[in-house]
Motif scaffolding. Structure first.
Motif, PDB file in Angstrom:
ATOM      1  N   LEU A  81      57.429 -57.700  43.048  1.00  0.00           N
ATOM      2  CA  LEU A  81      56.699 -56.344  43.397  1.00  0.00           C
ATOM      3  C   LEU A  81      56.185 -55.990  42.233  1.00  0.00           C
ATOM      4  O   LEU A  81      54.898 -55.492  42.582  1.00  0.00           O
ATOM      5  N   VAL A  82      56.381 -55.849  40.936  1.00  0.00           N
ATOM      6  CA  VAL A  82      55.814 -55.502  40.004  1.00  0.00           C
ATOM      7  C   VAL A  82      54.332 -56.340  39.783  1.00  0.00           C
ATOM      8  O   VAL A  82      53.312 -56.036  39.619  1.00  0.00           O
ATOM      9  N   ALA A  83      54.694 -57.901  40.110  1.00  0.00           N
ATOM     10  CA  ALA A  83      53.376 -58.497  40.001  1.00  0.00           C
ATOM     11  C   ALA A  83      52.267 -58.242  41.373  1.00  0.00           C
ATOM     12  O   ALA A  83      51.192 -58.212  40.805  1.00  0.00           O
ATOM     13  N   ARG A  84      52.984 -57.975  42.285  1.00  0.00           N
ATOM     14  CA  ARG A  84      52.071 -57.515  43.507  1.00  0.00           C
ATOM     15  C   ARG A  84      51.199 -56.200  43.275  1.00  0.00           C
ATOM     16  O   ARG A  84      50.194 -56.219  43.627  1.00  0.00           O
ATOM     17  N   ARG A  94      50.609 -44.831  47.093  1.00  0.00           N
ATOM     18  CA  ARG A  94      49.807 -46.284  47.376  1.00  0.00           C
ATOM     19  C   ARG A  94      50.651 -47.302  47.240  1.00  0.00           C
ATOM     20  O   ARG A  94      50.912 -48.159  47.863  1.00  0.00           O
ATOM     21  N   ALA A  95      51.836 -47.231  46.098  1.00  0.00           N
ATOM     22  CA  ALA A  95      52.572 -48.218  45.662  1.00  0.00           C
ATOM     23  C   ALA A  95      53.666 -48.417  46.807  1.00  0.00           C
ATOM     24  O   ALA A  95      53.872 -49.443  47.267  1.00  0.00           O
ATOM     25  N   ARG A  96      54.218 -47.479  47.404  1.00  0.00           N
ATOM     26  CA  ARG A  96      55.165 -47.477  48.703  1.00  0.00           C
ATOM     27  C   ARG A  96      54.478 -47.894  49.729  1.00  0.00           C
ATOM     28  O   ARG A  96      55.094 -48.917  50.653  1.00  0.00           O
ATOM     29  N   SER A 115      48.586 -56.809  40.687  1.00  0.00           N
ATOM     30  CA  SER A 115      47.514 -57.311  41.355  1.00  0.00           C
ATOM     31  C   SER A 115      46.441 -56.271  42.187  1.00  0.00           C
ATOM     32  O   SER A 115      45.349 -56.547  42.469  1.00  0.00           O
ATOM     33  N   GLU A 116      47.164 -55.031  42.707  1.00  0.00           N
ATOM     34  CA  GLU A 116      46.288 -54.043  43.355  1.00  0.00           C
ATOM     35  C   GLU A 116      45.811 -52.924  42.234  1.00  0.00           C
ATOM     36  O   GLU A 116      45.420 -51.974  42.796  1.00  0.00           O
ATOM     37  N   GLY A 117      46.114 -53.354  41.009  1.00  0.00           N
ATOM     38  CA  GLY A 117      45.668 -52.414  40.137  1.00  0.00           C
ATOM     39  C   GLY A 117      46.539 -51.153  39.703  1.00  0.00           C
ATOM     40  O   GLY A 117      46.123 -50.157  39.003  1.00  0.00           O
ATOM     41  N   ILE A 118      47.593 -51.278  40.068  1.00  0.00           N
ATOM     42  CA  ILE A 118      48.785 -50.289  39.781  1.00  0.00           C
ATOM     43  C   ILE A 118      49.657 -50.898  38.728  1.00  0.00           C
ATOM     44  O   ILE A 118      50.320 -51.997  38.759  1.00  0.00           O
TER      45      ILE A 118
END
Length: 65
Positions: free
Chosen positions: A16-19, A57-59, A22-25
């Motif tokens: 999840l951290v990597a995902r 956004r992360a959720r 990858s979305e800029g979060i």
């Protein structure tokens, strides 16, 4: 300020951290080394932390992953 997105097993937390990144979060796993010495590290969930401004956004990303 960092806020907790959720608690996950070690492997999922790292995915999840990597995902999210990858979305800029920016996401930070907390507690990854907890109790590693006594062998119970698989039982202790890892907290994934994000900036409070990115929480919604992360959720959405995690729920859709």
């Amino acid at each position: 300020m960092l806020v907790e997105l959720g608690r996950y097993d070690r492997n999922l937390a790292n995915i999840l951290v990597a995902r999210l990144e990858s979305e800029g979060i920016t996401a930070v796993p907390f507690d990854t080394g907890a109790s590693i010495a006594d062998g119970s590290w698989l039982l202790i969930p890892v907290r994934v932390m994000v900036d409070e401004d990115d929480l919604d956004r992360a959720r959405n990303i995690v729920d859709g992953a």
